[in-house]
Write a protein that holds these residues in place. Structure first.
Motif, mmCIF file in Angstrom:
data_model
loop_
_atom_site.group_PDB
_atom_site.id
_atom_site.type_symbol
_atom_site.label_atom_id
_atom_site.label_comp_id
_atom_site.label_asym_id
_atom_site.label_seq_id
_atom_site.Cartn_x
_atom_site.Cartn_y
_atom_site.Cartn_z
ATOM 1 N N GLY A 39 -17.329 25.166 22.843
ATOM 2 C CA GLY A 39 -17.004 23.763 22.612
ATOM 3 C C GLY A 39 -15.827 23.299 23.462
ATOM 4 O O GLY A 39 -15.086 24.108 24.032
ATOM 5 N N THR A 40 -15.676 21.989 23.524
ATOM 6 C CA THR A 40 -14.603 21.388 24.317
ATOM 7 C C THR A 40 -13.978 20.258 23.516
ATOM 8 O O THR A 40 -14.681 19.525 22.807
ATOM 9 N N LEU A 41 -12.657 20.107 23.639
ATOM 10 C CA LEU A 41 -11.959 18.967 23.052
ATOM 11 C C LEU A 41 -11.254 18.226 24.170
ATOM 12 O O LEU A 41 -10.474 18.811 24.921
ATOM 13 N N LEU A 42 -11.555 16.940 24.309
ATOM 14 C CA LEU A 42 -10.899 16.092 25.291
ATOM 15 C C LEU A 42 -10.029 15.073 24.560
ATOM 16 O O LEU A 42 -10.412 14.553 23.510
ATOM 17 N N GLU A 43 -8.884 14.789 25.138
ATOM 18 C CA GLU A 43 -7.944 13.844 24.527
ATOM 19 C C GLU A 43 -7.683 12.694 25.484
ATOM 20 O O GLU A 43 -7.280 12.892 26.632
ATOM 21 N N ALA A 203 -4.070 20.710 17.725
ATOM 22 C CA ALA A 203 -5.450 20.477 18.144
ATOM 23 C C ALA A 203 -5.524 20.143 19.623
ATOM 24 O O ALA A 203 -6.333 20.707 20.373
ATOM 25 N N THR A 204 -4.687 19.215 20.068
ATOM 26 C CA THR A 204 -4.765 18.768 21.463
ATOM 27 C C THR A 204 -4.244 19.820 22.434
ATOM 28 O O THR A 204 -4.611 19.802 23.613
ATOM 29 N N ALA A 205 -3.412 20.743 21.943
ATOM 30 C CA ALA A 205 -2.925 21.810 22.818
ATOM 31 C C ALA A 205 -4.066 22.717 23.258
ATOM 32 O O ALA A 205 -4.046 23.288 24.355
ATOM 33 N N VAL A 206 -5.092 22.849 22.411
ATOM 34 C CA VAL A 206 -6.254 23.672 22.750
ATOM 35 C C VAL A 206 -7.181 22.932 23.705
ATOM 36 O O VAL A 206 -7.864 23.527 24.531
ATOM 37 N N GLY A 207 -7.203 21.597 23.606
ATOM 38 C CA GLY A 207 -8.119 20.791 24.400
ATOM 39 C C GLY A 207 -7.603 20.490 25.786
ATOM 40 O O GLY A 207 -6.601 21.032 26.248
ATOM 41 N N ARG A 208 -8.320 19.578 26.447
ATOM 42 C CA ARG A 208 -7.945 19.169 27.803
ATOM 43 C C ARG A 208 -7.614 17.684 27.774
ATOM 44 O O ARG A 208 -8.440 16.874 27.342
#
Length: 870
Positions: A39-43, A203-208
């Motif tokens: 999975g991917t998290l984008l901010e 949370a956002t530290a893991v994402g891009r």
């Protein structure tokens, strides 16, 4: 940010977002390529209105075009206290669509743990473990991601998400390697604190992060303007669109829509109209536009803002006490005004309501425009309506959280019974008084006096009422009575903490009194009290601010002033309860704090506070005296900094609003005095004279302090227009008034330096003594500005090399000062005294950058003389 797109290539809200869209496209393609992909998290991070919501909408379009399942949710400023609100928006629709047995089977062992949080199961008797609930929600997403692959989750306004959702989001981010899902969140920087901030950052530290969402460039704004209004839009008009919106995409789109609605031609001659149009699209202008739609439409919009989500015409009609036909008419009017809209049918999930606000900024502005007492009452009524509608305790809970249970009961009783019950009558009058303070201080005085004469207000409520009464008396220009009111209540109140607050209010009103009325030894007692204060509560912080302001006006050490003011802050910010829109203490305290910083040469802190005030009042929809004062003090900050054009613009806006409130009030004097001071600094003497005549800038002066002191400002105007004797008389009156109150700050009340210059020809001995005293007071205060201005005065009274040395010293001090206009004047005067073309050119450049046209002309004349002599 990338190159400007050609007209019509993308929606208006996606201009200059090529890089961000490309990143999202790659992430969607990666998700769709393989079921086992991680999975991917984008901010997407950016300030309000820069296009975060539009970027999420584009993400939906891209994902659905590739066959993805897309679910979305949005945080709400008024919904942060509702547990699991956002995660429930995301997942509940899919689970509700299943049969109960299917959902239970699908979630397995997690059903009894996560089901209640998602609203699909009743809570069990045993208290759920928060960590277990969080794990259950993560497991639910993992299972749903396998079933609905490829799955995309969109969360807008994540900074307003509830803490439980953010805890889940952080836990999900840790497990993204084993969960094939794309999560895209949009948030503002800041606007979240404590545990919520910790979870969101985890949370956002893991994402891009996507590329920062910045404002549009002038070129992009021009392209967007021509794409919207036509290729014939002139360059000057396009530049003004960018100037008034700051390149904010949301504001730009709204402004261009208003241009179309008003049939304004996009030509340079019409560009001046853009600022008024822009104001009408946001903040106080938005609220004024709402009010123009009528009382019923305003009530409808308020009720919609109270409900927040799931806005149905029927529910709004009941909350706003409108019949169905009137409610439907109001809904249509608000849609036409771009305040409400029909939910997007392509959103992928069923909407719970008929309507939604066009943008969260609009929802916030409308919500904040509701008077405090009425907002409390409406939340109480909404809780009852939501419960009666069968929507459950969870839906009603957020309204009840806005209202203390007893207050909620009273609000409901007051809505159902007229007249109020005897035991609540005084409280009703108190709330009515609070609601009318900004618009009708005389009415407030009547309500509060009646309430205080009745039984029912005790303890803190009585102290609140007395304080509010004194504040209303102040706004009604009855300052001496305001002082007597809090003084008498403090004498009879046995509670030490209440007495301390009332004493602080007394010192506050005495501190801003322009006359001689003051309790004996006030400053000494205030200094003694403040010496024991550490800033542990708002009463102590108030005393520290009052002491700092008192020390500033008396011309005591500026370092001590700043130290006192700093102790009154919490982590460098105004404490809760002391903010610009907080009602416990009112605006006077933060205004005193910011003014103390402004005159102690800490303009960075002063301007931050003044700007914060303006934003707070605009977002709250306060379009009366508070907004006028905010513009006036923003103008004061610009004037002190030397940004004279910006100062004039802010002060003219302040005066425009003050005209609506009424002449003769202190806020009116603040706008007029600062505008005339700024025009004189610019060298626009005739314009200053016209303003003075038009707005009655002459004695008698108001009962409250005006910064800067109006007497020296009026004296400068008189001297500049050749009325020398009257100017000297005005300065001598300023001397007596300052001596009576011990106000010896030579920057706030610069009578001595002005009088010394005026008397230089006819009484050089007295002029020299005045200049010496001014320098002594300046050195006592200790700021570069005060000392530099005193040296400028001394140099003006001298000749030869002594004048040159003093002028050089003045320029050196003022170069270190934040006040660039005064520095420019010192450079020009030094250049004239030393016959130095280099110094004159430095002064000329500074004068031009400040907008000081008269000073710049003087520098050019001196340069011509020096050139001829050379």
């Amino acid at each position: 940010m990338t190159e400007v797109r050609r007209a019509g290539a993308v929606p208006a809200s996606l201009w200059e977002r090529d890089e961000e869209v490309a990143t999202i496209t790659r992430a969607v393609d990666t998700l769709c390529a393989d079921r086992s992909s991680p999975g991917t998290l984008l901010e997407a991070r950016g300030e309000a209105g820069v296009g975060k919501t539009a970027l999420l909408a584009e993400t939906r379009r891209i994902a659905e075009a590739r066959g993805c399942t897309v679910w979305s949710a949005r945080g709400g400023e008024t919904l942060r206290s509702v547990p699991f609100n956002v995660v429930r928006q995301l997942l509940q629709p899919a689970l509700v669509s299943m049969l109960p047995e299917e959902a239970r089977e699908y979630l397995g062992d997690w059903y009894d743990i996560a089901g209640p949080a998602l609203g699909i199961a009743d809570p069990g008797e045993r208290q759920a473990d928060p960590r277990g609930v969080c794990d259950g929600l993560v497991a639910a997403v993992r299972r749903l991601a396998r079933r609905e692959w490829p799955l995309v989750l969109l969360i807008d306004d994540a900074h307003w998400a509830d803490q439980e959702t953010l805890r889940w989001l952080a836990a999900l981010a840790e497990r993204l390697d084993e969960t094939s899902v794309l999560v895209v969140i949009a948030r503002r920087p800041g606007d979240v604190s404590g545990d919520s901030a910790r979870h969101l950052e985890a949370a956002t530290a893991v994402g891009r992060p996507l590329a920062p969402l910045n404002a549009l460039t002038p070129e992009a704004t021009a392209g967007l303007t021509r794409a919207t209004l036509g290729a014939h839009a002139e360059a000057a008009f396009c530049r003004e669109v960018w100037a008034v919106t700051g390149g904010n995409p949301y504001e730009t789109v709204e402004l261009l829509a208003k241009v179309q609605d008003s049939e304004l031609q996009p030509v340079e001659a019409e560009a001046a109209e853009l600022r008024d149009l822009n104001r009408s699209a946001r903040g106080g202008g938005l609220v004024a536009r709402l009010e123009q739609l009528g009382v019923d439409s305003t009530r409808f919009a308020w009720a919609a803002a109270i409900l927040g989500g799931g806005i149905t015409v029927d529910m709004v009609a009941r909350l706003a006490t409108l019949d169905r036909a009137d409610a439907a008419r109001c809904a249509e009017l608000l849609r036409g005004a771009r305040i409400l809209a029909v939910p997007d049918a392509t959103a992928g999930q069923p909407s719970a309501g008929d309507l939604e606000f066009v943008h969260p900024l609009i929802a916030t502005a409308v919500y904040n425009s509701i008077p405090d007492a009425l907002r409390t009452a409406m939340h109480g009524i909404a809780a009852q309506l939501v419960t009666d509608s069968g929507l459950g305790a969870a839906a009603a809970s957020r309204h009840l959280l806005k209202v203390h249970p007893d207050a909620a009961r009273r609000c409901l009783e007051r809505a159902l019974r007229e007249p109020p019950l005897p035991e609540s009558h005084a409280r009703v009058l108190f709330e009515l008084g609070c609601a009318t303070l900004l618009t009708a201080p005389a009415t407030t005085i009547g309500h509060l006096r009646t309430a205080l004469a009745m039984p029912g207000l005790e303890g803190e409520q009585r102290v609140d009422a007395v304080f509010r009464l004194s504040q209303a008396l102040l706004h009604n220009d009855q300052l001496e009575e305001a002082v007597r009111t809090v003084e008498a209540e403090a004498a009879r109140n046995p509670d030490p903490s209440a007495r301390l607050r009332l004493q602080a209010a007394q010192y506050m009103w005495e501190g801003i009194h322009a006359g001689e009325t003051s309790s004996p030894h006030r400053s000494a007692r205030l200094a003694e009290l403040a010496a024991t204060c550490t800033g542990r509560d708002n009463a102590e912080r108030a005393l520290l601010i009052l002491r700092g302001f008192d020390a500033m006006t008396h011309g005591e050490s500026a370092e001590e002033v700043v130290e006192l003011c700093d102790r009154a802050l919490v982590n460098g910010r105004l404490a809760p309860g002391l903010g610009w829109t907080d009602t416990e203490w009112g605006l006077e305290l933060p205004m005193m704090l910011a003014s103390s910083y402004a005159y102690a040469d800490r303009l960075d802190r002063a301007e931050a506070l003044f700007t914060e005030a303006l934003r707070a009042y605009e977002s709250a929809g306060w379009s009366g005296g508070h907004l006028s004062l905010a513009h006036a003090y923003v103008g004061l900050g610009h004037r002190r900094r030397g940004r004279l054009r910006d100062a004039e613009q802010s002060l003219r806006e302040s005066l425009r609003i003050a005209e609506r409130v009424g002449r003769g009030l202190p806020l009116y004097w603040s706008a007029t005095c600062n505008l005339i001071d700024t025009l004189l600094a610019r060298g626009h003497v005739e314009e200053a004279r016209t303003v003075a005549e038009q707005y009655g800038f002459a004695p008698p002066y108001p009962s409250t302090i005006v910064l800067p002191d109006p007497r020296p400002v009026r004296a400068r105007l008189l001297l500049a227009t050749g009325r020398t004797k009257e100017g000297i008389n005005e300065l001598e009156a300023a001397e007596k008034a300052a001596a009576a109150r011990g106000r010896h700050n030579p920057v706030v009340v610069p009578w001595a330096t002005e009088l010394a210059r005026a008397l230089a020809g006819e009484d050089p001995g007295r002029a020299a003594r005045l200049a010496t005293d001014a320098r002594r007071q300046a050195e006592r205060f200790g700021t570069d500005t005060a000392i530099g201005e005193a040296l400028r005065c001394a140099a003006a009274l001298e000749t030869g090399q002594r004048a040159v040395r003093l002028a050089a010293q003045a320029a050196t001090y003022l170069e270190a000062s934040p006040c660039q206009y005064e520095h420019a004047a010192a450079r020009v005067e030094y250049g004239i005294a030393a016959r130095s073309a280099a110094e004159l050119n430095r002064g000329l450049a500074l004068a031009e950058s400040c907008g000081a046209d008269g000073l710049a002309a003087r520098a050019r004349e001196a340069l011509a003389v020096v050139g001829r002599a050379g």
